[in-house]
Design a protein around this motif. Sequence first.
Motif, PDB file in Angstrom:
ATOM      1  N   PRO A   1       0.827  -1.213   0.000  1.00 51.50           N
ATOM      2  CA  PRO A   1       0.000   0.000   0.000  1.00 51.50           C
ATOM      3  C   PRO A   1       0.860   1.262   0.000  1.00 51.50           C
ATOM      4  N   GLY A   2       0.473   2.197  -0.844  1.00 47.01           N
ATOM      5  CA  GLY A   2       1.191   3.457  -0.945  1.00 47.01           C
ATOM      6  C   GLY A   2       2.205   3.512  -2.058  1.00 47.01           C
TER       7      GLY A   2
ATOM      8  N   GLY B   1      -6.291   9.851   2.809  1.00 46.54           N
ATOM      9  CA  GLY B   1      -5.884   8.546   3.308  1.00 46.54           C
ATOM     10  C   GLY B   1      -4.870   7.883   2.394  1.00 46.54           C
ATOM     11  N   GLN B   2      -5.076   8.024   1.094  1.00 49.73           N
ATOM     12  CA  GLN B   2      -4.125   7.436   0.158  1.00 49.73           C
ATOM     13  C   GLN B   2      -2.802   8.188   0.191  1.00 49.73           C
TER      14      GLN B   2
ATOM     15  N   GLN C   1      -0.918   6.909   3.047  1.00 47.52           N
ATOM     16  CA  GLN C   1      -0.329   5.597   2.745  1.00 47.52           C
ATOM     17  C   GLN C   1       0.953   5.757   1.933  1.00 47.52           C
TER      18      GLN C   1
ATOM     19  N   THR D   1       3.683   6.676   4.209  1.00 44.45           N
ATOM     20  CA  THR D   1       4.081   5.492   4.967  1.00 44.45           C
ATOM     21  C   THR D   1       4.995   4.592   4.138  1.00 44.45           C
ATOM     22  N   TYR D   2       4.650   4.419   2.870  1.00 41.82           N
ATOM     23  CA  TYR D   2       5.501   3.621   1.990  1.00 41.82           C
ATOM     24  C   TYR D   2       6.868   4.288   1.814  1.00 41.82           C
TER      25      TYR D   2
END
Length: 804
Positions: free
Chosen positions: A304-305, A349-350, A353, A356-357
Amino acid sequence: MAATPPTLPEGAPGIPARWTSSAKSGVGAALSPASRVWFTLSHGIVNEVYYPGLDSACTRDMGLLVTGLGGWFSEEKRDATHVIEPFEDGVPAYRLVNTTARYRIEKRILADPARPALLQETSFTALEGNAADYRVYALLAPHLVNAGMGNTAWVGKHKGKPMLFATGRGTCLALASSLPWGDCSAGYAGFSDGWQQLSRAGRLDPACRRAEDGNVALTGEIIFPAGKNTTLLALGFGATPDEAAENAAASLKRGFEPTAKTYVAKWRKWQAGLLSLDRHDASGLNTYRISTAVLATHLSLARPGAAVASLSIPWGFSKGDDDLGGYHLVWPRDLVETAGGFLAAGDPGQALQILTYLRSMQQPDGHWPQNVWLDGSPYWPGIQMDECAFPLLLADALHRAGHLPRAKLAAFMPMIEKAASYVVRNGPVTGQDRWEEDAGYSPFTLAVEISALLGAADLFEASGMAEPANYLREAADCWNDQIERWTYVSGTPECQKAGVAGYYVRIAPVDASGAASPKDGFVPIKNRPPGDTDKPSEAIVSPDALALVRFGLRAADDPRIVDTVTIIDAQLRCDLPQGPLWYRYTSDGYGEHADGAPFDGTGEGRPWPLLAGERAHYELAAGNKDKAASLLRTFEASAGQGGLLPEQVWDGADLPERELWLGKPSGSAMPLVWAHSEHIKLLRSLRDGAVFDMPPQGVKRYIEGKTGSPLRIWRFNNKLRTMQAGKSLRIELLQPALIRWSGDHWQTIHEIDTAENALGVHLADLPVADIPPGNTIIFTFFWPDGNRWENVDFTVGIEELTRQ
């Protein structure tokens, strides 16, 4: 007696493997972790299909061949006219219609959300003669795991039903049909594949059942019974042939309509959660929903991300499979731009992500690689300082928008600290600019670095860490003060020709002892033929300078910016049928050759639609909303069939034999996710009446507050040679040292120890503000860790205080 092994078809291992056209008309994927399939379309057929990740291409293409009476032969991708349309706005499932004078082929294509399989519903209609006069064949070219060579293909069965199989490097595929297969073959591309067999003999050779370890192709005849003209093809993937066959069979069993219902519903649900920035172009396509779908289609499901730059290989039809990466790699810069597109569309939210990636793939020293595979493994070895700074801007944008409150911010502070430390220790010079070519002082990179340091300072402050926040602002102020010294020229022949006082150059090389300043050096143009490479820095301009406005460091009406825009338009503007576009920089060679031949390491740069989006943002910042809106229309009109935005468009006379038409997509990457992100941000900016992603810190500090710097910084990777009178000299090192220095040629000697700050920089400020112009500061170092002197004297000359 041992069984005799089957005789392999002629021509092993086949012709050199190549990818196919990068000019995609559609890209799609199911919003489901169970799918793990991404597909691309062009010329009316399926091109690369990716599995199990979107950095692993498993096919070159899959199309139909048609034969008729008297040895007549046709290939739909070459002979038909092609029409494509999405199922509905924002849903990347497609209807394709391919038409010749003798037949029409209609398709519906999507990925199965429930399993790794691609479904293609196919209908064949005879427009001349009877359906019985024709035979229809599916032709599939496996390129498993990013390579054409090293594949094995065979005609086999699964649970008693014929299927076409291929395997390579531990990945397998199986092609199944809802109607019975007739004759099938497996052969070597260019010699014994189905295309060669049918075009030469009008039939498939049933003896060609297996082709091992080469560039292979599978062909199967689709038997349409009387009164029926539609079949469903399922291309399944798996780790074994049986797993691939099971997935293909399960998709066939479920059928197209139930699968499509689930596929469409998932996309509808995601699109419904976005902001309403809908906009239809002249063809009726909803350009906003196309762009949002492109962004989401390029996202990884397993990681994700993560998002790749493009599901394409630029000029892929001319490249061998030694280029494993193409554009289906992760570039940190493109990824942050993609996150900005999601933010602009209302999906924070994306964007979170993605941050985070990025945290997961940051290197131990704090930088991000030039590009990586999905698992974070570096592909190309370069380091680009804008890519190392962009994640800081994303973190700051999320924080300012309330999506990264202090409780969440704490989890990202180690990443932010390492990144800020890397940028401030290794900037402002970059090893490569954003076009991945040259080292030096780039206005674009400088703008990203400085605004990122200011954003990081706010994040440190929000986390209760005042010391690094203050230091980062001091460094940003110092760098911002010197942008003109590094990159602004005046009094050149181009100034006289255009009637301007000066302009920002594309990039100034790293300080060299033989040049009075970086601007007096030469820049290598690495994509030009030998003998046409090095150019004086002052001779090369770029729209990159507009980043100084985009990132809030210079006002849009700053005379230096306005003059630079004049030069940019004089040298780089290209007026096309859809409106003006711009080249990347003077003498760019990244594009087709003059005769339309593909880029092969050299060529001629072509206009980039992306740059129309950046120029529109500049016009909006300058208060010219009508100009920005007009450029939006130009931007959108540069898309290809299906609404996908290309990296470049063709700027020469039409060359139909090379599929190049004035103002239309060239053989470069399409879609370019970065361009679609810019499109979404422009729609949001026009709606808001302000540049969506302009960081406010620089605007407040430099444009409104006129903040300057009392410092100049010397480092081993940025050896200052001269500085203005009245400034302090800050020495920054990566290890502790005693600095011995003098302002009067060692008649008077001073010593000062460095002190380590919170970001691991060892620094000391030399009180030299009172030294008058014309003098020179001399210094050297004693390294206590090694108990040794540097034994080299360094100098910084004091010059009159001037303002660019």
